[in-house]
Design a protein around this motif. Sequence first.
Motif, PDB file in Angstrom:
ATOM      1  N   TYR A  29      15.434  -5.778   4.353  1.00 24.73           N
ATOM      2  CA  TYR A  29      15.681  -5.048   3.186  1.00 24.73           C
ATOM      3  C   TYR A  29      17.087  -5.180   3.040  1.00 24.73           C
ATOM      4  CZ  TYR A  29      17.412  -1.630   6.649  1.00 24.73           C
ATOM      5  OH  TYR A  29      18.164  -0.995   7.798  1.00 24.73           O
TER       6      TYR A  29
ATOM      7  N   ASP B 130      17.754  -2.687  -2.794  1.00 23.67           N
ATOM      8  CA  ASP B 130      16.190  -2.202  -2.617  1.00 23.67           C
ATOM      9  C   ASP B 130      15.859  -0.708  -2.654  1.00 23.67           C
ATOM     10  OD1 ASP B 130      15.728  -5.004  -2.122  1.00 23.67           O
ATOM     11  OD2 ASP B 130      15.920  -5.049  -0.195  1.00 23.67           O
TER      12      ASP B 130
ATOM     13  N   VAL C 242      11.150   0.869   1.632  1.00 23.14           N
ATOM     14  CA  VAL C 242      10.901  -0.265   0.858  1.00 23.14           C
ATOM     15  C   VAL C 242       9.304  -0.615   0.472  1.00 23.14           C
ATOM     16  CG1 VAL C 242      11.431  -3.014   0.733  1.00 23.14           C
ATOM     17  CG2 VAL C 242      13.450  -1.145   1.434  1.00 23.14           C
TER      18      VAL C 242
END
Length: 338
Positions: free
Chosen positions: A120, A125, A92
Amino acid sequence: MTTSPHLNHRRGTDRRRITAACALLALGLAGSAMANTWPEKPVTLVVPYSAGGPTDVVARLLAVPMGQYLGQTVLVENTVGAGGTLAPARIVRSRPDGYTILIHHMGMATAPSLYKKLPYDPLKDFEYIGQVLDVPMTLLSRKDFPANTFPELLDYVKKHQDTVSLANAGVGAVSQLCGMLFMHQAGVKLTVVPYKGAGPAMNDLMGGQVDLLCDQTTQTVPVIQDGKRAKVFGVTTPQRLSSLPNIPTLDEQGLKGFDVKVWHGMYAPKGTPGEVIDRLNKALNVAIKDENVKKRIAELSSDLVTPDKATPEGLRKHLEAEVARWRTVIKAAGVSAE
């Protein structure tokens, strides 16, 4: 000569249309150029678990043909910790250029239900590259464990649950979930021993330091076929495995509805260009069609996915369904990583 407001407005509109068309053309040319030149350096494939573990084995099998297609080395890197959540968190934060990607198993779907604070969101994401394969699991014990059949195992753990140990690959790992479901359906509470990866857990099982382990066939089939280092009590899928036809399922031995099959997928950081995702997807599809990969995966009693699943959309739909499915299962089993 005076120009009419209407004519000026039309000219302004035409200029904006021309500018927009030029911008789209430039983007198209840039995308085409990127598709033709990417990658220009090695790609790092991040694995959330330790070297030698099931997911690592799969990653290293795929890395070679993927690299050959891309014309660059695909480096496998193990980012271990926090029940497999450190690696996705790293992805991420990575630059969305396709040079750092992730392979992860069903832990992507179970983490939202296991962790109260997850850094996340699996559904928001990431960019999806495609599904890879499905892996059954097996329930094993150390070689000198007192029980020899599954009924004997159930009887023994119910009578000695305070002294029986159950290993797993770490908090949040699939082996933890499988083990917890086994305890839930068997009605026992064993001593859980978490490790930093499936490899160390298997080593200690074979060494006699722990009693039981539920793990993926990518790691357990060689041990089972060897027949000298551990005992096997059943497979976790509803159907028996063609490579282990004499090993009954846990479902047919009394744990009705027991079904744990580990699927894997590949992901990239959110915002990775579509042209790069397309290249990575093509590399993945080349890899799952590679004869050596198919042979090795079959030897490990696993199933490579069909082409319709090895797509970004196939992975997205599957992940959405699995997040919903495991939310219900984990809640019912009372499993939590925190």
